[in-house]
Every structure is written in structure tokens, then in C-alpha cells.
Scaffold this active site. Structure first.
Site, short mmCIF file in Angstrom:
data_model
loop_
_atom_site.label_atom_id
_atom_site.label_comp_id
_atom_site.label_asym_id
_atom_site.label_seq_id
_atom_site.Cartn_x
_atom_site.Cartn_y
_atom_site.Cartn_z
N SER A 97 0.85 -1.20 0.00
CA SER A 97 0.00 0.00 0.00
C SER A 97 0.88 1.24 0.00
CB SER A 97 -0.89 0.02 1.24
OG SER A 97 -1.42 1.33 1.42
N HIS A 154 -1.31 -1.33 -4.20
CA HIS A 154 -2.57 -1.00 -3.54
C HIS A 154 -2.63 0.50 -3.27
CE1 HIS A 154 -6.02 -2.12 -0.96
NE2 HIS A 154 -5.59 -1.21 -0.10
N ASP A 184 -4.81 3.49 -1.52
CA ASP A 184 -5.85 3.79 -0.53
C ASP A 184 -6.37 5.21 -0.70
OD1 ASP A 184 -6.06 1.40 1.12
OD2 ASP A 184 -3.97 1.79 1.67
N MET A 208 -8.91 8.06 0.41
CA MET A 208 -9.73 8.41 1.58
C MET A 208 -10.25 9.83 1.44
SD MET A 208 -7.30 7.01 4.63
CE MET A 208 -6.50 5.41 4.54
N HIS A 260 -8.49 1.03 -3.64
CA HIS A 260 -9.36 0.80 -2.48
C HIS A 260 -10.00 2.13 -2.11
CE1 HIS A 260 -9.52 -0.45 2.09
NE2 HIS A 260 -10.71 -0.29 1.56
N MET A 318 -12.05 4.36 0.08
CA MET A 318 -12.66 4.55 1.41
C MET A 318 -13.34 5.91 1.38
SD MET A 318 -9.60 2.91 3.63
CE MET A 318 -8.46 3.06 2.24
N MET A 332 -11.36 -5.96 5.96
CA MET A 332 -10.50 -5.06 6.72
C MET A 332 -10.10 -5.73 8.04
SD MET A 332 -10.03 -2.42 4.84
CE MET A 332 -8.96 -1.64 6.06
N ASP A 349 -6.39 -6.48 4.73
CA ASP A 349 -5.80 -5.15 4.70
C ASP A 349 -5.76 -4.56 6.10
OD1 ASP A 349 -5.03 -2.58 4.06
OD2 ASP A 349 -6.72 -2.16 2.73
N GLY A 396 1.28 -2.16 4.05
CA GLY A 396 1.85 -0.82 3.94
C GLY A 396 3.14 -0.71 4.72
#
Ligand code: DX5
Ligand code: ZN
Length: 216
Positions: free
Chosen positions: A8, A33, A35, A37, A66, A68, A138, A176, A198
């Protein structure tokens, strides 16, 4: 055959993102990956489409996005358009029609991912089984890297693995949060296929050795 390893970039040094992505690519990663947000679905803001696009210019690996974010249906299009994006995962708990979001991602020829937070029982995703290619379980509360793995999630991974066998489905189980060589081994044994990592990868002195250890 070992697990799929997806570092990540949330834990990378954003000031030299290209080098970071190239480094984990050379170190043997399978997916990158990303992320995303929004500061609303989760209490943190990370990055959006321009950063995912920039990361993609420094690797030939599939980008695993991903989301979020609330209303992921509004944004999946722009992420699916980025060269290299192979999978787009959104949350069951976000305010959208998750089934329609999944169908839209699949219709675009990408892997459609559904993610559930630690507090969401697998049962709540039951009616969507068959409509996703990845189930992202998660193993920490989404929002921040560097949190400890929630051992209680191993039961959910086992349950997902059992259900997919019972239903004859071929989706991947991705985990994750708090994944290192030790917790990856537990998740693999429980049935997980894809390890998002990560901190353990980006902070490792030897990233290639860490990725080998994660792969099992
Ligand atoms: C958490 C993110 C994770 C995070 C994992 O909300 O979805 O992908 O980057 O970070 P580590 O591996 O540090 O727990
Ligand atoms: Zn993630």
C-alpha cells in the site's frame, strides 16, 4: 503457490512516489494497492485520482484501488479510466447501491471489489455474493496505516473461505491492515489470497526479503 502481495503506497514517501513504486515493483510485489480516503467515510484524507495516475506511470503492475469514500459510484469512472487500474474496491458501508457499483466496475472489464469494515458481519454482504471478484476484509478500522492486526478477523476470513467453497465461487479474499509476515501466515492459513501491506513493506530495511516473507 504463495499469496499475492499488494504493497500500500499509503506508507510510502510521497515526496518520491515514483521511486517508491518502482522500488516495490523491483522487490517482487504483485499489485500496487492505492488507498483513497475522503475525510468523510473515514476520518482521514489521503489522495485521489492524480496520485493513482502518477503511481501507475512508475510500474507495470496492476493497480488495486481501495476507495474509502462516500458515494463511490460518483468516482469509480475516473479511477477505472487510469491506465493500469485492474481492480476497484468500494465499501459496503458507504452510501451507494453497492450492487450497482460492483456491476458497473465489472461491466468496464475490471475486477470489482467489495470491502467490509471490522464491525460489519459477513452476513450483510450475503446478497452480493456472485457480484464481486474480490472480497476485501479489513483487519483494522480503515483510515490509517500502522495499526495492529485484529486477530478476531481470522474467523471472518475462514467464514468467507467456507462460503465461497460452498457456493462454488471464485472470488479472491484480500486482507488489509496490520499485515506482516506473521499475520500474513495466519490470514493465508484462514483462506486469504491477497495481502495488503503498507508499513511492513515500506519500512522494511530489505523490501524484497519482506515481500518474500509475506508471500509465504
Ligand atoms: C487502512 C488502509 C490500508 C493501510 C494498511 O485504512 O486501507 O491499506 O495502508 O497499512 P498497514 O499495512 O500499515 O496496516
Ligand atoms: Zn487499503
Amino acid at each position: 503457490m504463495g499469496s499475492i502481495i499488494a504493497p500500500s503506497i499509503l506508507a510510502s514517501n510521497f515526496a518520491c512516489l515514483g521511486d517508491e513504486v518502482a522500488s516495490v515493483t523491483a522487490a517482487g510485489a504483485d499489485w500496487i494497492h492505492c488507498d483513497v480516503m475522503d475525510g468523510d467515510f473515514v476520518p482521514n484524507i489521503s489522495f485521489g485520482e492524480p496520485i493513482v495516475k502518477a503511481a501507475g506511470r512508475h510500474t507495470g503492475l496492476p493497480l488495486d484501488v481501495h476507495l474509502m469514500i462516500q458515494r463511490p459510484d460518483r468516482y469509480i469512472g475516473q479511477f477505472m479510466d487510469i491506465p493500469g487500474v485492474a481492480s476497484v474496491t468500494s465499501h459496503l458501508e458507504a452510501n451507494h447501491d453497492a450492487g450497482i457499483t460492483l456491476d458497473t466496475v465489472r461491466a468496464a472489464g475490471k475486477k470489482a471489489g467489495l470491502s467490509i469494515k471490522p464491525g460489519t458481519p459477513l452476513d450483510q454482504a450475503r446478497e452480493l455474493f456472485g457480484r464481486f471478484d474480490i472480497l476485501l476484509i479489513m483487519t483494522v478500522e480503515p483510515g490509517f496505516g500502522g495499526q495492529p492486526f485484529m486477530t478476531e478477523m481470522l474467523g471472518k476470513i475462514r467464514e468467507a473461505d467456507r462460503l465461497r467453497k460452498d457456493l462454488g465461487l471464485g472470488f479472491l479474499i484480500e486482507v488489509d491492515g496490520g499485515i506482516d509476515a506473521t499475520t500474513a501466515a495466519l490470514c493465508r492459513e484462514a483462506g486469504a489470497d491477497v495481502m495488503v501491506a503498507g508499513t511492513s513493506v515500506f519500512k522494511a530495511a530489505d523490501r524484497a526479503a519482506e515481500i518474500r516473507a509475506l508471500r509465504g
